[in-house]
Write a protein that holds these residues in place. Structure first.
Motif, mmCIF file in Angstrom:
data_model
loop_
_atom_site.group_PDB
_atom_site.id
_atom_site.type_symbol
_atom_site.label_atom_id
_atom_site.label_comp_id
_atom_site.label_asym_id
_atom_site.label_seq_id
_atom_site.Cartn_x
_atom_site.Cartn_y
_atom_site.Cartn_z
ATOM 1 N N LYS A 152 -4.615 -1.279 6.363
ATOM 2 C CA LYS A 152 -4.756 -1.045 7.799
ATOM 3 C C LYS A 152 -3.464 -1.428 8.530
ATOM 4 O O LYS A 152 -2.974 -0.688 9.388
ATOM 5 C CB LYS A 152 -5.944 -1.869 8.326
ATOM 6 N N THR A 153 -2.920 -2.576 8.176
ATOM 7 C CA THR A 153 -1.659 -3.017 8.774
ATOM 8 C C THR A 153 -0.569 -1.979 8.521
ATOM 9 O O THR A 153 0.197 -1.617 9.422
ATOM 10 C CB THR A 153 -1.235 -4.366 8.157
ATOM 11 N N GLU A 175 -11.960 -6.099 0.803
ATOM 12 C CA GLU A 175 -11.731 -6.326 2.222
ATOM 13 C C GLU A 175 -10.270 -6.721 2.488
ATOM 14 O O GLU A 175 -9.664 -6.260 3.463
ATOM 15 C CB GLU A 175 -12.691 -7.403 2.743
ATOM 16 N N GLN A 223 -7.515 -4.557 4.675
ATOM 17 C CA GLN A 223 -6.725 -5.098 5.792
ATOM 18 C C GLN A 223 -5.235 -4.824 5.622
ATOM 19 O O GLN A 223 -4.527 -4.506 6.576
ATOM 20 C CB GLN A 223 -6.966 -6.613 5.942
#
Lengths: 569, 569
Positions: free
Chosen positions: B522-523, B515, B519
């Protein structure tokens, strides 16, 4: 090209009512993979005359050239006024599609009333185009028109145009923008020679409607101050804009550092017309038969020596004031070098300017600028930097103030001083292109309405309307300059539509123009999206959004949302 | 930099548990406008040690460097093993953010236990880094570590890395990829000198947990065949892969034209280790203190003369076989030139190969390759082409078979022969980067499972899992090579997480890794999207999707949809 075959195909019914830009964009969209390498085997070069080209319609000798652009990475249609287009149309050719890549060596495509064949063109590669075009005219006779690409294209330059002969046979008419010359050269095609002798001519479905429309349009062109005989374009050519745009503070100086110069009038259209008269050049002059406006000219050295061809406003600006050069003879020789090498003048001038800002040359040093052109001729590493255009040169020389949109150099109107044209630069599918939606007409010339050039409000709408109507005009074969008249004179616009109906046997109305233009733009933008362009590519350069331009000390402040609304729902 | 100020800031609470890549990506995302020009005033250069860097955690001397990349146009984190990172961490520095641009001249940032200040660095510009680092060590003493950029960065080269000293003081450790050297140079910063004398060290919130985790991880590293003392990496270094990847047909030859060569073993890790022994170089060797794996080395000329530093597998491949060069001495000198000039070896080798394919040099001509490096040193136009990397050189020399993703050159594993790594090249936010999701581990080495390298099925999932865990490892400060052990030994992975918990006082579990990695990715991808990158940028080059690679005669045929599923919902 991989097999050296030439084939004729009937025009598919879907394409029957298309021409010029509309036809090009449709074929590119249908046949070219958007993500292909522009210089690899999957791109295509397409040439198409406009719908009314080759008929008696006035000022309609336009040619569209297209493909995926090596400069922008998106779709490209470049547009030129040339008799070649009329010859092609009269030979019954709706479009030429050049596919695949030859194994080695350059070919020449010869087209006449009896057919078309590929011939060896090797003897004419690596040479300047003035000499080559003269030799080819000698070999193929006075009845041919020539299209070709130059040394710039042989170097695969992202700044390489497709050259067409003017009425004197010189390679001065260019479908210049976007690097289509390199698309041609990497197919293995160097020239197309089209012989108009015995060409059957363009069929007209409804002679009466055509004739009625033609008369209305001719009347409008004769009536409007900009387009009429003895009017601004006829008397001084496009370069009449030097003084006008300088006056409004939008004539970019030294890589878009200032919008006005006290020296500008030295390269103005008025001064140039005077010089041409003294030297024994020609002015006014047609780029193609049947033009009512006749804005062209033949610039020469003193005593009418060594004719160059026309020096357009954007060329004069790019090779002149923006390089700190205010001498018409130097500008003329730089323009000659561009024509000879197969370079787009706007891109080439901006590239020289970047070399100057990067410290490789001094602003104002015309001799050095001419030397840079010779680097391209010699194919040196330096030349290989310059031949790839403004953005590419910016990276080589560490310049971050790079005036491009989608990689294509910004033309002769600073968008901080004239904001509607900035919206066009940003949002046009072709990259920075003044002709895509010439807001100058309204913002500066008061044609088709009025708009304060420094105001941001309403500019998205202005640009949208102009981009749509331009997409249609670029498809008809009419010169964009006819728009000056038809934007102000409704009967002229009606006449224009009637000539199209006459040729095609359609029943289009003036009200259809916007929707047709919208569809062409949609096709083009969808290609760009599939090629990986996004709304972030619809932006002016960072420095123009941050750095104030004297004398108005304005930045480009049209909000991104406004720009996106041009083509948005 | 514009005002010559150095300021310390407390770490914001939001950033407290971040480090390395995770911290860099967050700061870039928070502070750098995605559409800014990478070399203009709005980009920033950021340096950050990992979370456990500077502690007793094994093999954790990694440094992250980041900003917006001039090579890819997207976000960039480049990662390097160096004592500099440990020194910075021990000085209590979580990150360095270099902002704005100096008016003129280069500065040097000196950091020690008492503070930080900017000093004039002008005397050390325009010089090769081996000489400069030696002089700087002389001036600032043996207790300093140095980070800097070279001549390539002074030329604003899109191929310019950030160099760090190895334990001998040579500039052989590189955060090489993506042109961050030019981001540093255009800020006006040339070097950072960090003095470890009296550095207070890294605070640990929970000593017991840290110690427990450390032991588990050390055990795992000692146990696994790849990472243990006397194991493959320790004995032969990363170059042990030459024979392995050649055997599987994935060692690209002559610009990715073939996947195997009979000559490959001449530059293998085994051969190199033998040569180092004979010459009196050093092997094995650490890149930074506290490393258990010790895969590094000191390559030298014969008789231990003129040490170069480590020759990594990807460097040997890029400067060797892919250029048709199978001579370790030539490869060593090319690697020296890269280190000296401040170039990334993978990008530089690919650029040379493109020059060879473009006809500017002959494949296999090592002397000519070395001459090309000197063009960069002299800053000639030719050098300015080469310093801008593979894609840029492809445009200059008219080469369309250009092995890049997002403009960054593809490393030493042909994705047509090893398809999972191809999915990583295509979908990693950093451009073509083997370290972003090293599918080779599973596809070739059988680590963390097994997968047929020629199979397309399941490769999206493999790459996704690896990209997520890599994003986390790159944030911890652990070397990616620890993954070989922890992917196979669950206790090692547990230990790794415990050391992080120990330092931060957190209670993360192994299950949180995916996870957290998701993230970070994703950033990074959101930054890229805002910068104008699309899924069309997540594609391997056209020629690899069309041209078969011998000996397997495979194309890259992982469907676009599969690639898009890596980061898709």
């Amino acid at each position: 090209m991989s097999e050296g075959n030439v084939e004729y195909e009937d025009v598919p019914e879907d394409y029957r009512t298309l021409g010029g830009r509309g036809l090009i964009s449709t074929i590119v969209s249908d046949e070219v993979p958007p993500v292909c390498h522009p210089l690899g085997p999957n791109n295509k070069l397409i040439l198409a005359p406009g719908i009314v080209t080759g008929t008696q319609a006035p000022t309609s000798g336009r040619m569209s050239v297209g493909g995926k652009s090596p400069l922008t990475g998106g779709i490209k249609e470049a547009n030129v006024g040339t008799r070649f287009s009329q010859t092609l149309a009269k030979l019954g050719i709706k479009a030429i599609i050049v596919e695949d890549q030859a194994e080695d060596g350059y070919s020449l495509l010869k087209i006449d009333k009896d057919g078309a064949k590929l011939m060896d063109a090797k003897g004419w590669s690596g040479e300047g185009l003035y000499k080559v075009y003269e030799e080819m005219m000698g070999e193929f006779g006075e009845d041919v028109d020539i299209c070709g690409c130059g040394i710039a294209a042989e170097l695969s330059g992202a700044n390489s145009g497709v050259a067409f002969n003017d009425l004197e046979g010189m390679p001065s008419r260019y479908a210049g923008r976007g690097g289509l010359g390199a698309v041609m050269a990497t197919r293995g095609l160097k020239f197309i020679v089209a012989d108009r002798e015995g060409a059957p001519g363009v069929g007209i479905e409804d002679e009466e409607t055509f004739k009625k429309g033609r008369e209305k349009l001719v009347d409008a062109l004769h009536e409007h101050d900009v387009t009429k005989p003895g009017g601004a374009l006829n008397s001084y050519g496009t370069d009449v804009l030097i003084n006008i745009i300088n006056e409004v503070g939008g004539l970019p100086q030294r890589n878009f550092s200032e919008g006005r110069s006290e020296e500008a009038s030295k390269v103005s259209g008025e001064e140039k017309a005077e010089q041409i008269k003294e030297r024994g050049g020609e002015r006014p002059h047609m780029c193609s038969p049947g033009c009512v406006i006749q804005c062209s000219e033949v610039w020469t050295k003193p005593d009418a020596e060594d004719p160059v061809g026309v020096l357009e406003y954007e060329s004069v600006w790019a090779l002149g004031p923006n390089c700190g050069i205010f001498d018409l003879d130097t500008v003329g020789e730089l323009n000659r070098a561009c024509n000879d090498l197969g370079l787009d003048t706007i891109e080439a001038g901006n590239t020289i300017t970047i070399a100057m800002e990067g410290g490789v040359a001094e602003f104002g040093d015309g001799e050095r600028a001419l030397e840079l052109m010779e680097e391209i001729r010699k194919g040196t590493p330096f030349g290989r930097i310059l031949v790839n255009g403004t953005k590419y040169a910016g990276q080589a020389f560490g310049v971050t103030r790079v005036p491009t949109v989608k990689g294509q150099a910004i033309p002769a109107y600073d968008p901080r001083a004239i904001k509607g044209i900035g919206v066009t630069y940003a949002s046009a599918p072709m990259g920075a292109d003044h002709t895509a939606g010439y807001a100058i007409a309204t913002e500066i010339m008061g044609i088709g309405g009025e708009a304060d050039p420094l105001e941001t409000e309403g500019k998205a709408e202005l640009s949208r309307d102009l981009q749509r109507s331009t997409a249609v005009i670029d498809s008809t074969g009419y010169c964009l300059f006819t728009a000056f008249a038809v934007l102000d004179i409704p009967e002229g616009l009606e006449g224009m539509v009637e000539t199209v109906n006459g040729v095609l046997g359609t029943d289009l109305t003036v009200d259809d123009i916007s929707e047709i233009g919208k569809q062409i733009l949609k096709t083009e933008r969808e290609f760009n999206q599939a090629a990986g362009l996004t709304e972030e590519d619809d932006r002016l350069p960072e420095f123009m959004r941050e750095e104030e331009l004297p004398p108005h000390n304005e930045i480009f402040d049209v909000p991104a949302k406004e720009i996106d609304s041009v083509h948005g729902s």
